[in-house]
Design a protein around this motif. Sequence first.
Motif, PDB file in Angstrom:
ATOM      1  N   HIS A  18      25.190  66.186  -8.470  1.00 44.89           N
ATOM      2  CA  HIS A  18      23.790  65.743  -8.398  1.00 44.89           C
ATOM      3  C   HIS A  18      23.052  66.046  -9.700  1.00 44.89           C
ATOM      4  O   HIS A  18      22.248  65.248 -10.173  1.00 44.89           O
ATOM      5  CB  HIS A  18      23.075  66.423  -7.235  1.00 44.89           C
ATOM      6  N   GLN A  19      23.316  67.222 -10.262  1.00 48.17           N
ATOM      7  CA  GLN A  19      22.614  67.578 -11.511  1.00 48.17           C
ATOM      8  C   GLN A  19      22.993  66.629 -12.640  1.00 48.17           C
ATOM      9  O   GLN A  19      22.150  66.210 -13.424  1.00 48.17           O
ATOM     10  CB  GLN A  19      22.909  69.027 -11.896  1.00 48.17           C
ATOM     11  N   ARG A  20      24.278  66.281 -12.696  1.00 54.33           N
ATOM     12  CA  ARG A  20      24.720  65.320 -13.728  1.00 54.33           C
ATOM     13  C   ARG A  20      24.033  63.972 -13.508  1.00 54.33           C
ATOM     14  O   ARG A  20      23.520  63.356 -14.434  1.00 54.33           O
ATOM     15  CB  ARG A  20      26.240  65.133 -13.668  1.00 54.33           C
ATOM     16  N   VAL A  27      20.726  55.817 -12.754  1.00 53.63           N
ATOM     17  CA  VAL A  27      21.141  56.068 -11.371  1.00 53.63           C
ATOM     18  C   VAL A  27      19.909  56.066 -10.462  1.00 53.63           C
ATOM     19  O   VAL A  27      18.956  56.803 -10.679  1.00 53.63           O
ATOM     20  CB  VAL A  27      21.889  57.420 -11.245  1.00 53.63           C
ATOM     21  N   ILE A  28      19.911  55.215  -9.468  1.00 55.82           N
ATOM     22  CA  ILE A  28      18.821  55.169  -8.483  1.00 55.82           C
ATOM     23  C   ILE A  28      19.004  56.347  -7.530  1.00 55.82           C
ATOM     24  O   ILE A  28      20.044  56.474  -6.881  1.00 55.82           O
ATOM     25  CB  ILE A  28      18.849  53.834  -7.703  1.00 55.82           C
ATOM     26  N   LEU A 301      32.980  59.622  -1.976  1.00 58.22           N
ATOM     27  CA  LEU A 301      32.011  58.523  -1.813  1.00 58.22           C
ATOM     28  C   LEU A 301      30.788  58.761  -2.702  1.00 58.22           C
ATOM     29  O   LEU A 301      30.279  57.831  -3.338  1.00 58.22           O
ATOM     30  CB  LEU A 301      31.594  58.390  -0.349  1.00 58.22           C
ATOM     31  N   LEU A 302      30.330  60.012  -2.772  1.00 57.75           N
ATOM     32  CA  LEU A 302      29.209  60.337  -3.660  1.00 57.75           C
ATOM     33  C   LEU A 302      29.563  59.988  -5.113  1.00 57.75           C
ATOM     34  O   LEU A 302      28.765  59.381  -5.832  1.00 57.75           O
ATOM     35  CB  LEU A 302      28.848  61.832  -3.525  1.00 57.75           C
ATOM     36  N   SER A 311      22.570  57.311  -5.972  1.00 54.84           N
ATOM     37  CA  SER A 311      23.007  58.600  -5.427  1.00 54.84           C
ATOM     38  C   SER A 311      22.683  58.683  -3.932  1.00 54.84           C
ATOM     39  O   SER A 311      21.815  57.963  -3.426  1.00 54.84           O
ATOM     40  CB  SER A 311      22.361  59.767  -6.172  1.00 54.84           C
ATOM     41  N   LEU A 312      23.380  59.555  -3.236  1.00 61.68           N
ATOM     42  CA  LEU A 312      23.179  59.776  -1.795  1.00 61.68           C
ATOM     43  C   LEU A 312      23.527  61.231  -1.511  1.00 61.68           C
ATOM     44  O   LEU A 312      24.081  61.929  -2.353  1.00 61.68           O
ATOM     45  CB  LEU A 312      24.058  58.816  -0.997  1.00 61.68           C
ATOM     46  N   ASP A 313      23.191  61.696  -0.333  1.00 58.78           N
ATOM     47  CA  ASP A 313      23.563  63.052   0.073  1.00 58.78           C
ATOM     48  C   ASP A 313      24.714  62.956   1.071  1.00 58.78           C
ATOM     49  O   ASP A 313      24.534  62.423   2.174  1.00 58.78           O
ATOM     50  CB  ASP A 313      22.366  63.767   0.724  1.00 58.78           C
TER      51      ASP A 313
END
Length: 362
Positions: A18-20, A27-28, A301-302, A311-313
């Motif tokens: 996520h940080q990257r 990246v949306i 998948l992320l 991006s997604l969680d």
Amino acid sequence: VHVFAIVPANAAQIARIHQRAARRRDVIALAGGLPCDELFPRIALAAAFARTSADEEALQYGWPEGMRALRAWIAERLAARGIAVAAEHVIVTAGAQQALALVAGALDVDRIAVGDATYPAALAAFARSGITAVTTGAPVRYVIAGVGNPHGVDVCDRSALDGEVVIDEAYTELRFDGRDDRLVPHDSERTWRIGTLSKTLCPGLRIGWLVPPPRHHARVVADKQAADLQTCSVAQSAAIRLLATIDYDALIARARSHYAARADRLATALRRACPELRFRDPEGGFSIWVETDETGDDVALLEAAIAAGVSLDPGCTFRCDGATSHVAFRLSYSHAAMCDLDEGPRRLARALAAWRRGPRPS
Ligand SMILES: Cc1ncc(COP(=O)(O)O)c(C=O)c1O
């Protein structure tokens, strides 16, 4: 009974991914679940903060339980929703997150029941105090009332709330229909009630609250004092001034319709781009919880999603076992630009196709 090992082993790996991604402008971000910046009452906040420098109470140490006026406002707000709580039972905390940590520290249990998917930092708070999150068979239950995170709908099973209960109302006031008729009753002897200004005003204030059962009050105040003496005086003072000057109900009404429009936009785009995915239209809050009938690695998948520019969680972060039997994920509509809510699902469709094909041989 499902007993699990707590926080996903790959939490640090997911945080790094996520940080990257957050550093990339292309990246949306449908991960994260941040409130919308446009809704922060900036002008009123600026005026409230400007006046704190002339306020002795704002600059001085205060009581660990928080400022009297703020505790009174919180008690009144709860009373207006039919929850009778005395102001002296309210403890002002550094966000709902600190309230969760204080509850976790004060509960004398080794297990807590949570939903099939729940707020990851609550799982982390319980884990840090040595409490194992399970899906059934625990003396205490944690529920996110009104609107669940990650579900975006009310998933609170009221028939399962006959014991001690920790009620997290982080999104309760952000139900799009504004209805609070599915209120979880406040039986003061067995209810720990948590709230926050983070979702309705702004999270940077770090103002939340905890109403513990009265018999635990002194212990929790002592723990709060040991942790950080008190919640920031400047923030409390600014919040008191702000809440005295703005129309909080109007602000919430605006937030509800703003998030409802975003939810609708993302749900519509998602149905069009990825018709095979299962989700319920949000009833409030910030996110959509998507479930699939597919098995596989949701961190992969992320990675595929970020490669496709969205991006997604991943679902594993919301599960108390850190695992997913079927792949699921959370998409947040709260913070992305409106037009990105159309494009995000198109990118997600490409990511899902790539992920289904599996890793390419190098
Ligand atoms: C369900 C839930 N509880 C508590 C919190 C913590 O909020 P705060 O900013 O008040 O610490 C969050 C934040 O995302 C949340 O989703």
